[in-house]
Design an enzyme around this catalytic site. Structure first.
Site, PDB file in Angstrom:
ATOM      1  N   ASN A   1     -12.062  -1.815  -1.139  1.00 13.75           N
ATOM      2  CA  ASN A   1     -11.340  -2.199   0.075  1.00 13.75           C
ATOM      3  C   ASN A   1     -12.181  -1.839   1.288  1.00 13.75           C
ATOM      4  OD1 ASN A   1      -8.843  -2.842   1.699  1.00 13.75           O
ATOM      5  ND2 ASN A   1      -9.200  -0.726   2.338  1.00 13.75           N
ATOM      6  N   GLU A   2     -12.466  -2.805   2.112  1.00 14.65           N
ATOM      7  CA  GLU A   2     -13.187  -2.591   3.377  1.00 14.65           C
ATOM      8  C   GLU A   2     -14.469  -1.783   3.185  1.00 14.65           C
ATOM      9  OE1 GLU A   2     -10.380  -0.952   6.218  1.00 14.65           O
ATOM     10  OE2 GLU A   2      -9.533  -2.924   6.626  1.00 14.65           O
TER      11      GLU A   2
ATOM     12  N   GLU B   1       0.863  -1.189   0.000  1.00 10.03           N
ATOM     13  CA  GLU B   1       0.000   0.000   0.000  1.00 10.03           C
ATOM     14  C   GLU B   1       0.890   1.226   0.000  1.00 10.03           C
ATOM     15  OE1 GLU B   1      -3.012   0.417   3.062  1.00 10.03           O
ATOM     16  OE2 GLU B   1      -3.817   2.134   1.955  1.00 10.03           O
TER      17      GLU B   1
ATOM     18  N   CYS C   1      -6.785   1.640   2.167  1.00 10.68           N
ATOM     19  CA  CYS C   1      -7.528   2.895   2.165  1.00 10.68           C
ATOM     20  C   CYS C   1      -7.047   3.831   1.069  1.00 10.68           C
ATOM     21  CB  CYS C   1      -7.379   3.578   3.518  1.00 10.68           C
ATOM     22  SG  CYS C   1      -8.059   2.625   4.861  1.00 10.68           S
TER      23      CYS C   1
HETATM   24  O1  AHR Z   1      -3.008  -1.533   6.480  1.00  9.46           O
HETATM   25  C1  AHR Z   1      -3.435  -0.269   6.871  1.00  9.46           C
HETATM   26  C2  AHR Z   1      -4.911  -0.050   6.597  1.00  9.46           C
HETATM   27  O2  AHR Z   1      -5.669  -0.908   7.372  1.00  9.46           O
HETATM   28  C3  AHR Z   1      -5.361  -0.330   5.199  1.00  9.46           C
HETATM   29  O3  AHR Z   1      -5.217   0.760   4.373  1.00  9.46           O
HETATM   30  C4  AHR Z   1      -6.811  -0.644   5.367  1.00  9.46           C
HETATM   31  O4  AHR Z   1      -7.273  -1.558   4.416  1.00  9.46           O
HETATM   32  C5  AHR Z   1      -6.911  -1.151   6.768  1.00  9.46           C
HETATM   33  O5  AHR Z   1      -7.898  -0.511   7.478  1.00  9.46           O
END
Ligand code: AHR
Length: 672
Positions: A381-382, A57, A263
């Site tokens: 994502n999430e 990320e 995120c």
């Molecule tokens: O790994 C850090 C964050 O944790 C990531 O961006 C997100 O997917 C999760 O909440």
């Protein structure tokens, strides 16, 4: 195992249980435990080829100022966005307002990033208005200091324009101003009256981990600079990846690379989310963007193409996570999400399309006519709980399956507790918690349905501050127990990755992380070193094993058989976590059936620490790292001692085979 026919299964279970019963006759006292391993491949189960991978990320300056080797920060002066005056940080000014005026304007050559830097030089080379010695201009300190190494060459690329002739001094200096490399840009007015691209190799005559790039002049006039880049020539395969960081990843033998977030993909607001089309094509033309979740600017030099290239270079399958029209604070309703769907389809075409397709041709023009091996995408994502997620997801799913039926699609919704209410090939599972909790979750997948979408545990870590510190041994040990549980459940868990992968020590937005670096050094936290115990698991065979113990809440074990591609030899690897605070005696009994164990060539690797909260650091990078030693008592039956709070792996070298003669009591020996 799903394909195994019922009568065979009954027979195998019977054989295994009778083997287990024989071993109990060895005699287990209250203090010792027994691990029974059935080494026959036939009763084992293939572990998915993809089981262990990595998740990159753009967080903590993982890419910008990290894996991506660019040394100039804010190279296009775009960090303030498209407005003028713009934010030129961390560029700094050499000279005061009496001799120099620094501003930004929108005169750039590049349509998608119009900002350029303008220097109005008020002083001159001589006379009453002479410039200070050393000249006036600007310097860039990189990402908390550039790493310049003696004997290495750095490629400077910059665009320059002026109203008159120019005489510019280019310097790499250390923080005290000591010269490390130098060049001059001398050009007549006509040569630089329009934007001119210059490429200048700079060979370093000295070393500094905290160097800067300086552009100065003593000639009165007006000069514009834009897209100033400084890259070491020495990057992995010339692909732009910082070599030492790349190697840390390669050593994990990752089978997949999930990217670019997290995120980061969602954005706090949609307008600041990662959009792949803005990250491809010539680097000078990329607009860059402000990642509003992790709060820093990235010029997107490490863009979609580079992530695909990184996957290929690592021998890992790319797993592309894209935005599904949902951010942390705003959402696109499903009725108008079509352009987002098209953007994802175009992205898949960019990765996989033929070189004469619209987006495939852009990829080809960037140097990769062959398609990239994109087989996995994650829709968001999430975002599962968000209002429009399901509606948007279904539109993406239908369009992708229509055009690319083979692509595996990952949902954000957890399918481990109840069946998903939408189609998916995998479901994403994230866990950040305490050490005790993650260790106890080594059973988390024991009872999930064996049918339906598989789990992608794409983010896990102990992040509780008291347990994790800045990457503690305790956190790593607990994670090891969790991973053993995932390995044992790899019939329903297809992919696993730790998060976050990287942190630049100067800008930690999330703690802890697996790999810590600065401009020139790096180290793995204990969590990184735990991953090294699992590098051989993907594609190996999970062997049936039973742990007989009175300490089931603190002992967890698994066994795999694997081939070492370096020496072509076969091994059984048994991994055990003793999470308890007592030394444990363990009797390991491998029913070798066809194989013997060779003591010579077998070894033991232990991760242990005298202090549960011990951490690695730049000054002591190897404080908590695995220790390997020969396993002199390696045998099919052996007594081992597991120190309190330890992770141990036993690599048993399989030797010449034994072939069981049906109906006979004895074994006859043969070579394979
Ligand atoms: O790994 C850090 C964050 O944790 C990531 O961006 C997100 O997917 C999760 O909440």
């Amino acid at each position: 195992m799903a394909s195994c026919k019922a009568p065979h299964c009954v027979l195998l279970v019977y054989l295994f249980l009778s083997f287990a019963c024989q071993c109990f006759a060895i005699g287990v006292d209250a203090d010792s435990s027994v691990l029974l391993v059935d080494a026959s491949e036939a009763s084992g189960r293939p572990i998915p080829d993809t089981l262990f991978g990595i998740f990159f990320e753009e967080i903590n300056h993982a890419g910008a100022g990290g894996l991506w080797a660019e040394l100039v920060s804010n190279r296009g002066f775009e960090a303030g966005g498209p407005n003028v005056p713009s934010n030129i940080d961390p560029w700094a000014i050499i000279g005061d307002e009496s001799v120099l005026n620094v501003s930004t304007d929108r005169s750039s050559l590049f349509e998608r990033n119009k900002i350029a830097l303008r220097l109005d030089v008020l002083c001159d080379s001589k006379g009453p208005n002479a410039c200070p010695a050393g000249g006036v201009g600007v310097y860039n300190p990189g990402y908390w200091g550039m790493n310049i190494e003696r004997g290495k060459t750095y490629k400077l690329v910059l665009y320059v324009r002026s109203l008159g002739s120019v005489d510019i001094t280019v310097l790499l200096t250390d923080s005290s101003g000591q010269k490390l490399a130098a060049a001059n840009i001398i050009a007549s007015a006509s040569e630089v009256s329009d934007w001119k691209k210059l490429e200048i190799p700079l060979e370093a005559l000295g070393t500094s981990h905290n160097a800067r790039l300086q552009l100065t002049t003593t000639r009165k006039g007006v000069i514009w600079f834009d897209q100033v880049s400084l890259m070491p020539l020495d990057t992995y395969k010339g692909h732009g990846f910082r070599k030492d960081i790349f190697q840390m990843l390669a050593n994990l033998k990752p089978r997949f690379l999930r990217f670019p977030g997290g995120c980061f993909v969602e954005g706090d607001w949609l307008r600041n989310a990662f959009r792949w089309k803005d990250t491809v094509g010539p680097w000078e033309e990329r607009p860059g963007h402000f990642g509003d979740v992790w709060l820093y600017w990235t010029d997107d030099a490490l863009g979609y193409y580079e992530f695909l290239q990184l996957s290929e270079d690592l021998g890992a399958l790319p797993v592309w996570v894209f935005n599904n029209g949902v951010s942390h604070h705003d959402e696109v309703v499903s009725s108008v999400v079509k352009p987002f769907v098209q953007e994802a389809l175009d992205g898949i075409e960019f990765a996989r399309g033929p070189p004469d397709s619209k987006w495939g041709s852009l990829r080809a023009s960037m140097g990769h006519p062959e398609p990239f091996d994109l087989r996995y995408v994650a829709i968001g994502n999430e975002d599962c709980g968000k209002k429009n997620y399901r509606g948007n997801y279904l539109k993406f799913y239908a369009a992708i399956k229509r055009d690319y039926p083979d692509i595996k699609i990952i949902s954000n919704c957890d399918g481990s507790n109840k069946p998903l209410d939408h189609p998916a090939d995998l479901y994403d599972f994230h866990i950040y918690t305490t050490a005790n909790d993650i260790f106890s979750k080594n059973h988390r997948f024991d009872n999930v349905p064996r049918k339906g979408p598989k789990a992608f545990v794409s983010e896990y870590a102990v992040n509780d501050k008291r347990d994790a510190g800045r990457g503690s041994f305790l956190a790593a040990l607990a994670e090891a127990g969790f991973l053993i549980g995932l390995e044992r459940n790899s019939d329903v868990v297809d992919m696993v990755s730790y998060a976050p992968l990287f942190v630049n020590e100067n800008d930690q937005r999330w703690n802890p992380d697996a790999i810590v670096f600065n401009s020139s050094s790096l180290y793995g936290t204990p969590s990184y070193w735990v991953l090294r115990f699992f590098t051989e698991s993907s594609g190996a065979t999970l062997l049936k094993s039973v742990l007989q113990t009175n300490f089931s809440s603190s002992l967890v074990a698994s066994a795999i058989s694997w081939k070492n591609s370096e020496n072509d030899k076969d091994y059984i690897r048994i991994k055990v976590v003793n999470y308890g605070s007592n030394t444990m005696n363990l009797k390991i009994s491998v029913d070798e059936l066809e194989n013997s164990i060779q003591a010579s060539g077998s070894n033991k690797t232990v991760l242990i620490s005298t202090n549960l909260l011990e951490e690695n650091s730049f000054s002591e990078p190897d404080k908590v790292v695995p220790q390997q030693s020969p396993l002199e008592n390696a045998a099919a039956k052996m007594d081992v001692v597991l120190p309190p709070r330890s992770l141990t792996s036993f690599d048993l070298l399989k030797g010449p085979s034994y072939i069981r003669i049906t109906g006979a009591d004895s074994f006859s020996r043969s070579s394979i």
